[in-house]
Write an enzyme that holds these catalytic residues in place. Structure first.
Site, PDB file in Angstrom:
ATOM      1  N   GLY A  45     -55.143  -1.274 -63.807  1.00 15.43           N
ATOM      2  CA  GLY A  45     -55.758  -1.067 -65.750  1.00 15.43           C
ATOM      3  C   GLY A  45     -54.930  -2.183 -66.556  1.00 15.43           C
ATOM      4  N   ALA A 251     -66.975  -0.266 -49.525  1.00 16.23           N
ATOM      5  CA  ALA A 251     -67.366  -1.238 -48.105  1.00 16.23           C
ATOM      6  C   ALA A 251     -66.835  -3.158 -48.114  1.00 16.23           C
ATOM      7  CB  ALA A 251     -69.538  -1.333 -49.072  1.00 16.23           C
ATOM      8  N   ASN A 253     -64.394  -3.453 -49.123  1.00 20.43           N
ATOM      9  CA  ASN A 253     -62.587  -2.889 -49.105  1.00 20.43           C
ATOM     10  C   ASN A 253     -62.314  -2.989 -47.208  1.00 20.43           C
ATOM     11  OD1 ASN A 253     -61.157  -3.904 -50.899  1.00 20.43           O
ATOM     12  ND2 ASN A 253     -60.837  -1.785 -51.664  1.00 20.43           N
ATOM     13  N   ALA A 297     -54.693 -13.785 -39.101  1.00 24.09           N
ATOM     14  CA  ALA A 297     -53.774 -12.733 -38.616  1.00 24.09           C
ATOM     15  C   ALA A 297     -52.613 -12.248 -38.763  1.00 24.09           C
ATOM     16  CB  ALA A 297     -53.168 -13.077 -36.289  1.00 24.09           C
ATOM     17  N   GLY A 302     -51.592  -4.572 -45.542  1.00 20.31           N
ATOM     18  CA  GLY A 302     -51.008  -3.089 -46.396  1.00 20.31           C
ATOM     19  C   GLY A 302     -51.638  -3.764 -47.914  1.00 20.31           C
ATOM     20  N   CYS A 305     -54.691  -0.338 -51.701  1.00 21.06           N
ATOM     21  CA  CYS A 305     -56.570   0.319 -51.373  1.00 21.06           C
ATOM     22  C   CYS A 305     -56.389   0.145 -49.682  1.00 21.06           C
ATOM     23  CB  CYS A 305     -57.138  -1.104 -51.894  1.00 21.06           C
ATOM     24  SG  CYS A 305     -56.633  -1.188 -53.471  1.00 21.06           S
ATOM     25  N   PHE A 306     -56.439  -0.989 -48.802  1.00 22.24           N
ATOM     26  CA  PHE A 306     -57.553  -1.102 -47.695  1.00 22.24           C
ATOM     27  C   PHE A 306     -57.097   0.943 -47.323  1.00 22.24           C
ATOM     28  CE2 PHE A 306     -57.445  -5.997 -46.776  1.00 22.24           C
ATOM     29  CZ  PHE A 306     -58.418  -5.945 -48.057  1.00 22.24           C
TER      30      PHE A 306
HETATM   31  C1  UDX Z   1     -55.628   1.330 -58.714  1.00 20.65           C
HETATM   32  C2  UDX Z   1     -57.083   2.783 -58.856  1.00 20.65           C
HETATM   33  O1  UDX Z   1     -56.838   3.298 -60.455  1.00 20.65           O
HETATM   34  C3  UDX Z   1     -56.915   2.393 -57.890  1.00 20.65           C
HETATM   35  O2  UDX Z   1     -58.445   4.191 -57.745  1.00 20.65           O
HETATM   36  C4  UDX Z   1     -57.542   1.560 -56.514  1.00 20.65           C
HETATM   37  O3  UDX Z   1     -57.424   2.552 -55.204  1.00 20.65           O
HETATM   38  C5  UDX Z   1     -56.256   0.912 -56.665  1.00 20.65           C
HETATM   39  O4  UDX Z   1     -55.591   0.525 -57.746  1.00 20.65           O
HETATM   40  P1  UDX Z   1     -52.930   0.863 -59.520  1.00 20.65           P
HETATM   41  O5  UDX Z   1     -53.174   0.516 -60.277  1.00 20.65           O
HETATM   42  O6  UDX Z   1     -53.068   0.690 -58.838  1.00 20.65           O
HETATM   43  O7  UDX Z   1     -54.558   2.125 -59.743  1.00 20.65           O
HETATM   44  O8  UDX Z   1     -52.572   2.930 -60.339  1.00 20.65           O
HETATM   45  P2  UDX Z   1     -50.812   2.934 -60.554  1.00 20.65           P
HETATM   46  O9  UDX Z   1     -50.657   1.219 -60.246  1.00 20.65           O
HETATM   47  O10 UDX Z   1     -50.617   3.508 -59.758  1.00 20.65           O
HETATM   48  O11 UDX Z   1     -51.997   3.601 -62.075  1.00 20.65           O
HETATM   49  C6  UDX Z   1     -52.424   4.449 -62.339  1.00 20.65           C
HETATM   50  C7  UDX Z   1     -51.681   5.245 -63.855  1.00 20.65           C
HETATM   51  O12 UDX Z   1     -52.066   5.841 -64.253  1.00 20.65           O
HETATM   52  C8  UDX Z   1     -49.778   4.438 -63.605  1.00 20.65           C
HETATM   53  O13 UDX Z   1     -48.951   4.569 -64.510  1.00 20.65           O
HETATM   54  C9  UDX Z   1     -50.189   6.357 -64.101  1.00 20.65           C
HETATM   55  O14 UDX Z   1     -49.065   6.570 -64.824  1.00 20.65           O
HETATM   56  C10 UDX Z   1     -51.062   6.771 -64.764  1.00 20.65           C
HETATM   57  N1  UDX Z   1     -51.839   7.891 -65.030  1.00 20.65           N
HETATM   58  C11 UDX Z   1     -52.095   8.678 -64.314  1.00 20.65           C
HETATM   59  C12 UDX Z   1     -51.894   8.405 -66.332  1.00 20.65           C
HETATM   60  O15 UDX Z   1     -51.919   7.506 -67.713  1.00 20.65           O
HETATM   61  N2  UDX Z   1     -52.583   9.877 -66.620  1.00 20.65           N
HETATM   62  C13 UDX Z   1     -53.386  10.438 -65.382  1.00 20.65           C
HETATM   63  O16 UDX Z   1     -53.468  11.252 -65.261  1.00 20.65           O
HETATM   64  C14 UDX Z   1     -52.444   9.700 -63.923  1.00 20.65           C
HETATM   65  C1  UDX Z   2     -57.344  -6.014 -51.639  1.00 24.68           C
HETATM   66  C2  UDX Z   2     -59.523  -6.300 -52.279  1.00 24.68           C
HETATM   67  O1  UDX Z   2     -58.545  -7.804 -51.341  1.00 24.68           O
HETATM   68  C3  UDX Z   2     -59.209  -6.079 -53.250  1.00 24.68           C
HETATM   69  O2  UDX Z   2     -60.985  -6.612 -53.291  1.00 24.68           O
HETATM   70  C4  UDX Z   2     -59.672  -5.163 -53.671  1.00 24.68           C
HETATM   71  O3  UDX Z   2     -59.570  -5.238 -55.495  1.00 24.68           O
HETATM   72  C5  UDX Z   2     -58.358  -4.446 -53.477  1.00 24.68           C
HETATM   73  O4  UDX Z   2     -57.412  -5.019 -52.495  1.00 24.68           O
HETATM   74  P1  UDX Z   2     -55.225  -6.845 -52.792  1.00 24.68           P
HETATM   75  O5  UDX Z   2     -54.925  -5.610 -51.055  1.00 24.68           O
HETATM   76  O6  UDX Z   2     -54.717  -6.496 -54.045  1.00 24.68           O
HETATM   77  O7  UDX Z   2     -56.223  -6.279 -52.716  1.00 24.68           O
HETATM   78  O8  UDX Z   2     -54.461  -7.793 -51.327  1.00 24.68           O
HETATM   79  P2  UDX Z   2     -55.327  -8.346 -50.103  1.00 24.68           P
HETATM   80  O9  UDX Z   2     -55.621 -10.060 -50.057  1.00 24.68           O
HETATM   81  O10 UDX Z   2     -57.061  -8.785 -49.873  1.00 24.68           O
HETATM   82  O11 UDX Z   2     -54.694  -8.358 -49.227  1.00 24.68           O
HETATM   83  C6  UDX Z   2     -54.536  -7.305 -48.568  1.00 24.68           C
HETATM   84  C7  UDX Z   2     -53.730  -7.131 -47.606  1.00 24.68           C
HETATM   85  O12 UDX Z   2     -54.380  -8.278 -46.288  1.00 24.68           O
HETATM   86  C8  UDX Z   2     -52.045  -7.773 -47.326  1.00 24.68           C
HETATM   87  O13 UDX Z   2     -51.692  -7.037 -46.899  1.00 24.68           O
HETATM   88  C9  UDX Z   2     -52.402  -9.169 -46.661  1.00 24.68           C
HETATM   89  O14 UDX Z   2     -50.873 -10.462 -46.169  1.00 24.68           O
HETATM   90  C10 UDX Z   2     -53.368  -8.804 -45.743  1.00 24.68           C
HETATM   91  N1  UDX Z   2     -54.056  -9.598 -45.303  1.00 24.68           N
HETATM   92  C11 UDX Z   2     -55.254 -10.440 -45.108  1.00 24.68           C
HETATM   93  C12 UDX Z   2     -54.364 -10.354 -43.468  1.00 24.68           C
HETATM   94  O15 UDX Z   2     -53.236  -9.685 -42.980  1.00 24.68           O
HETATM   95  N2  UDX Z   2     -54.952 -11.398 -44.258  1.00 24.68           N
HETATM   96  C13 UDX Z   2     -56.330 -12.233 -44.475  1.00 24.68           C
HETATM   97  O16 UDX Z   2     -56.821 -12.864 -43.477  1.00 24.68           O
HETATM   98  C14 UDX Z   2     -55.958 -11.866 -44.777  1.00 24.68           C
END
Ligand code: UDX
Ligand code: UDX
Length: 502
Positions: A45, A251, A253, A297, A302, A305-306
């Site tokens: 957000g 899909a 992810n 590799a 981590g 999301c994944f």
């Molecule tokens: C996001 C997406 O929303 C999640 O579905 C996706 O899979 C990963 O990315 P992210 O922004 O990473 O989540 O989560 P986080 O950094 O935990 O932020 C969520 C925020 O919402 C927190 O700051 C929390 O305090 C807030 N929140 C939660 C509210 O303000 N109201 C609520 O009722 C619950």
């Molecule tokens: C992912 C998706 O890429 C993004 O589109 C979605 O919105 C959220 O989830 P993120 O988790 O932020 O994004 O990072 P990403 O760059 O996808 O990496 C995920 C993990 O995979 C990391 O731990 C990274 O080190 C690992 N990775 C990535 C590998 O091990 N090898 C690769 O070739 C690429």
């Protein structure tokens, strides 16, 4: 402004266009969005709506969160998220058309469009425990919108949600909303990756908007498409049915993670045969049908999301009575766990089959470079394994806060664990300090500063126990160069077998 009410109701787009409705097909009379509220000031957000404010000077954006400390941080010089380029974007527009607040009610009341960006963690108990997404926060945010809204709102799912969540949101809004207030629901999944969030938001591969294929649904999609059209070429804004949009996020992810598990599975074969995973990855990636990205590799993927999204897909498949499909996706996560176990096992056997009392310098704790985020980081799992083997561990990460590392490593519910943890683990302020007296360096995150062009490995070698090992879990080091210094270098996906033929 054209009136939505004047449109014939129920006009459906022809099936051929629905494969991805061209933007023209949603070019129906629609309202202009001038005020946006974003519920949830997190990793998604915060950056997303900051960029919208930056790119749309005519739109007032208010990001709200229940967490006062988080909002205070967004309003300070020390933003709660480390993301290259974010500071500049926020500083340029904060106080002009970008506001951070805990006054959720006012922001909802004033907004034309509301993004729901709250977290959707994996359920920890009850039905679907360990797999299904916990939609509690999405539901409470939706109920809150219904309670407070006094006029029409476009409500946008930004959080990653299981397929058909929009349906539940609609039911909640329709049965609890004030008479006269109309709610249109859109799905607009976020594809940004941490570490490159600002770049991804400035130049996205695509923006995806899902809506109901009704006159109102298409009008709402057009209103949101106009917001993005301030900086994203129109042909890259694609619109489709709500359920396709929701599933596309899961899909995407799942397919990205699957590539990493596939290359990691091949890395195990490389280690056993003398093939080199970087060479294999390069060779296969040149095939334009495969492509070079996401074939590096590693010690395991981590991030927030994944794993969560694949488990969600597993749960969805099981609920739809598709056990083979569920098993297929489950294996992507299992492979990721196996890679971490295999890497640990390799470290143990290289260090003469015991880690007891040995010092391991763990370089990197974040789940990838250029972020301070540690959610599901491979380093957490590895360090837990090292602890079970009674190793001493020194950790260095350039961006992760010390308190976060303690939080991630302490076993929840185990009262004395923090005390025991601090006897085994130290957190250092440099790689040099971590390597002091260590038996091995373990590279867990691919931070640029750990490369052999940046870090002085001769200096590190001088202070370590001998033989001094390096385990490169990210394939960022020049093995030959470091072996000349005297290190024993072990890399994921590379064995020494080839040398024995030379
Ligand atoms: C996001 C997406 O929303 C999640 O579905 C996706 O899979 C990963 O990315 P992210 O922004 O990473 O989540 O989560 P986080 O950094 O935990 O932020 C969520 C925020 O919402 C927190 O700051 C929390 O305090 C807030 N929140 C939660 C509210 O303000 N109201 C609520 O009722 C619950
Ligand atoms: C992912 C998706 O890429 C993004 O589109 C979605 O919105 C959220 O989830 P993120 O988790 O932020 O994004 O990072 P990403 O760059 O996808 O990496 C995920 C993990 O995979 C990391 O731990 C990274 O080190 C690992 N990775 C990535 C590998 O091990 N090898 C690769 O070739 C690429």
């Amino acid at each position: 402004m054209n009136s939505v009410e004047s449109l014939p109701s129920g006009a459906m787009t022809p099936a051929s266009e629905r494969l991805s409705r061209p933007l023209d097909s949603i070019d129906v009379p629609h309202k202009k969005v001038s005020k946006i509220c974003c519920i949830g000031a997190g990793y998604v957000g915060g950056p997303t709506c900051a960029v919208i404010a930056y790119k749309c000077p005519d739109v007032v954006v208010t990001i709200v969160d229940l967490n006062q400390a988080r909002i205070d941080a967004w309003n300070s010089d020390n933003l709660p998220i480390y993301e290259p380029g974010l500071d500049e974007v926020v500083k340029a527009v904060r106080g002009k058309n970008l506001f951070f607040s805990t006054d959720v009610d006012t922001a909802i009341k004033e907004a034309d469009l509301i993004f729901v960006s709250v977290n959707t963690p994996t359920k920890k108990s009850g039905v679907g425990k360990g797999f299904a997404a916990d939609l509690g926060y999405v539901e409470s945010a939706t109920r809150h919108i219904a309670k407070v809204a006094e006029s029409d709102k476009i409500v946008v799912e930004k959080s990653t949600v299981p397929c058909r969540t929009a349906q539940s949101m609609r039911k909640i809004l329709e049965s609890n909303g004030k008479p006269g207030a109309r709610f249109d629901i859109l799905s607009n999944p976020e594809f940004l990756a941490e570490g490159t969030a600002i770049r991804d938001l400035f130049a996205p591969d695509r923006v995806l908007i899902g809506s109901l294929d009704t006159v109102y649904g298409r009008a709402a999609a057009a209103s949101l498409a106009d917001v993005y059209a301030n900086w994203v070429p129109r042909k890259q804004v694609i619109t489709m049915n709500l359920w396709s949009s929701e599933l596309s996020k899961l899909a995407a992810n799942a397919l990205l993670a699957q590539r990493i598990s596939s290359i990691n599975a091949l890395s195990a074969i490389c280690e056993a045969t003398g093939a080199d995973i970087d060479e294999v990855s390069y060779a296969v990636g040149l095939d334009s049908r495969i492509g070079p990205k996401f074939l590096k590799a590693s010690v395991g993927f981590g991030g927030s999301c994944f794993q969560k999204d694949i488990l969600n897909l597993v749960y969805l498949s099981e609920s739809l009575h598709l056990p083979d499909v569920a098993e297929y996706w489950r294996q992507v996560v299992e492979m990721n766990e196996s890679q971490k176990r295999r890497f640990t096992q390799h470290i143990i056997s290289s260090l003469f089959n015991t880690l007891t009392g040995k010092r391991l310098a763990v370089l990197g704790f974040a789940f990838k470079k250029d972020t301070g985020d540690t959610r599901e980081s491979a380093a957490i799992t590895l360090i837990k394994y090292f602890r079970q083997e009674q190793a001493k561990i020194a950790i260095y990460d350039p961006k992760v806060e010390e308190s976060q590392i303690w939080y991630d490593l302490a076993e929840p519910g185990v009262v004395d664990d923090l005390t025991a943890l601090k006897k085994q683990v130290t957190i250092t302020s440099s790689a040099y300090e971590a390597a002091q007296g260590a038996d091995a360096i373990v590279i867990c995150t691919e931070w640029d500063e750990f490369r052999d062009t940046k870090l002085d490995y001769e200096k590190l070698y001088a202070t370590m126990n001998k033989p001094a090992f390096i385990f490169d879990g990210r394939l960022i080091l020049n093995q030959k160069k470091l072996e000349k210094i005297g290190f024993k270098v072990e890399c994921i996906g590379r064995s020494r077998l080839e040398e024995s033929f030379e």
